[in-house]
Design a protein around this motif. Structure first.
Motif, PDB file in Angstrom:
ATOM      1  N   UNK A   3      13.175  -8.317  33.579  1.00 52.26           N
ATOM      2  CA  UNK A   3      13.530  -7.676  32.316  1.00 52.26           C
ATOM      3  C   UNK A   3      12.587  -6.521  31.996  1.00 52.26           C
ATOM      4  N   UNK A   4      11.326  -6.651  32.275  1.00 45.91           N
ATOM      5  CA  UNK A   4      10.370  -5.575  31.980  1.00 45.91           C
ATOM      6  C   UNK A   4      10.681  -4.312  32.788  1.00 45.91           C
ATOM      7  N   UNK A   5      11.089  -4.472  34.028  1.00 48.38           N
ATOM      8  CA  UNK A   5      11.455  -3.323  34.864  1.00 48.38           C
ATOM      9  C   UNK A   5      12.703  -2.648  34.316  1.00 48.38           C
ATOM     10  N   UNK A   6      13.685  -3.430  33.924  1.00 49.27           N
ATOM     11  CA  UNK A   6      14.912  -2.879  33.347  1.00 49.27           C
ATOM     12  C   UNK A   6      14.619  -2.121  32.059  1.00 49.27           C
ATOM     13  N   UNK A   7      13.722  -2.660  31.237  1.00 45.99           N
ATOM     14  CA  UNK A   7      13.361  -1.996  29.979  1.00 45.99           C
ATOM     15  C   UNK A   7      12.632  -0.676  30.250  1.00 45.99           C
ATOM     16  N   UNK A   8      11.776  -0.647  31.240  1.00 49.34           N
ATOM     17  CA  UNK A   8      11.065   0.583  31.592  1.00 49.34           C
ATOM     18  C   UNK A   8      12.052   1.630  32.091  1.00 49.34           C
ATOM     19  N   UNK A   9      12.995   1.229  32.930  1.00 45.01           N
ATOM     20  CA  UNK A   9      14.010   2.161  33.444  1.00 45.01           C
ATOM     21  C   UNK A   9      14.872   2.675  32.300  1.00 45.01           C
ATOM     22  N   UNK A  10      15.324   1.794  31.414  1.00 43.58           N
ATOM     23  CA  UNK A  10      16.142   2.209  30.272  1.00 43.58           C
ATOM     24  C   UNK A  10      15.365   3.161  29.364  1.00 43.58           C
ATOM     25  N   UNK A  12      12.916   5.128  30.255  1.00 47.11           N
ATOM     26  CA  UNK A  12      12.792   6.394  30.977  1.00 47.11           C
ATOM     27  C   UNK A  12      14.060   7.225  30.891  1.00 47.11           C
ATOM     28  N   UNK A  13      15.201   6.575  30.989  1.00 47.61           N
ATOM     29  CA  UNK A  13      16.484   7.274  30.886  1.00 47.61           C
ATOM     30  C   UNK A  13      16.646   7.878  29.488  1.00 47.61           C
ATOM     31  N   UNK A  14      16.274   7.123  28.466  1.00 43.34           N
ATOM     32  CA  UNK A  14      16.368   7.626  27.091  1.00 43.34           C
ATOM     33  C   UNK A  14      15.448   8.828  26.894  1.00 43.34           C
ATOM     34  N   UNK A  15      14.215   8.743  27.363  1.00 47.25           N
ATOM     35  CA  UNK A  15      13.272   9.859  27.234  1.00 47.25           C
ATOM     36  C   UNK A  15      13.795  11.083  27.974  1.00 47.25           C
ATOM     37  N   UNK A  16      14.317  10.902  29.169  1.00 47.47           N
ATOM     38  CA  UNK A  16      14.873  12.009  29.941  1.00 47.47           C
ATOM     39  C   UNK A  16      16.057  12.639  29.217  1.00 47.47           C
ATOM     40  N   UNK A  17      16.946  11.835  28.654  1.00 45.10           N
ATOM     41  CA  UNK A  17      18.103  12.356  27.936  1.00 45.10           C
ATOM     42  C   UNK A  17      17.678  13.146  26.701  1.00 45.10           C
ATOM     43  N   UNK A  18      16.704  12.647  25.969  1.00 43.25           N
ATOM     44  CA  UNK A  18      16.216  13.363  24.790  1.00 43.25           C
ATOM     45  C   UNK A  18      15.575  14.683  25.198  1.00 43.25           C
TER      46      UNK A  18
END
Length: 154
Positions: A3-10, A12-18
């Motif tokens: 779960x921690x890896x999935x949260x980090x990836x999610x 990162x995706x949000x930061x990249x999109x912003x």
């Protein structure tokens, strides 16, 4: 996957999109160099280019910001001697979108009398930026204060 890896990836995706959204927003409406393309009279359905410069607006039928830009560009063209406004509807001329690399509407070109693209704006252009670009082609402003005076008031 933990779960921690999935949260980090999610995250990162949000930061990249912003970040991508902020970059796109910052570039919207900014003046860029024209490039090697030329606008031909046949692109304008046979209408002639103005003697000094033409503000060519690329729009589509469903563009919500295009009427605002149309009013802005028409008003500017009326203020400057030898400047005209022309609109191209890409809904019916998608070939021009490809040739001129128009990726969004509205897109505006400042074109000289020979058809060379001097400047381009993607999105809603800034009035001040258009005035500066027109001043660079030595266009007279009738019945109005000089361009630098108007720019200081903005």
């Amino acid at each position: 996957m933990p779960l921690s890896t999935a949260m980090i990836i999610a995250g990162g995706v949000v930061v990249l999109a912003v970040a991508c959204g902020l970059i796109a927003r910052a570039r919207n409406g900014r003046r860029r160099a024209g490039g090697p393309t030329r606008v031909r009279p046949e692109d304008l359905d046979g209408r002639r280019l103005a003697e000094v410069a033409t503000l060519v607006q690329f729009s589509t039928e469903l563009c919500t910001r295009c009427p605002q830009v149309r009013r802005l560009l028409r008003g500017i063209a009326e203020e400057y001697d030898g400047v005209a406004h022309a609109e191209i509807d890409l809904t019916h001329r998608s070939d021009l979108a490809t040739r001129h690399r128009v990726l969004q509407t509205p897109t505006t070109f400042l074109v000289d009398a020979s058809g060379a693209v001097l400047a381009r704006w993607g999105g809603v252009p800034d009035r001040r930026s258009i005035d500066e670009a027109l001043a660079s082609v030595h266009t007279a402003v009738p019945d109005r204060a000089a361009v630098p005076d108007r720019l200081e008031q903005s």
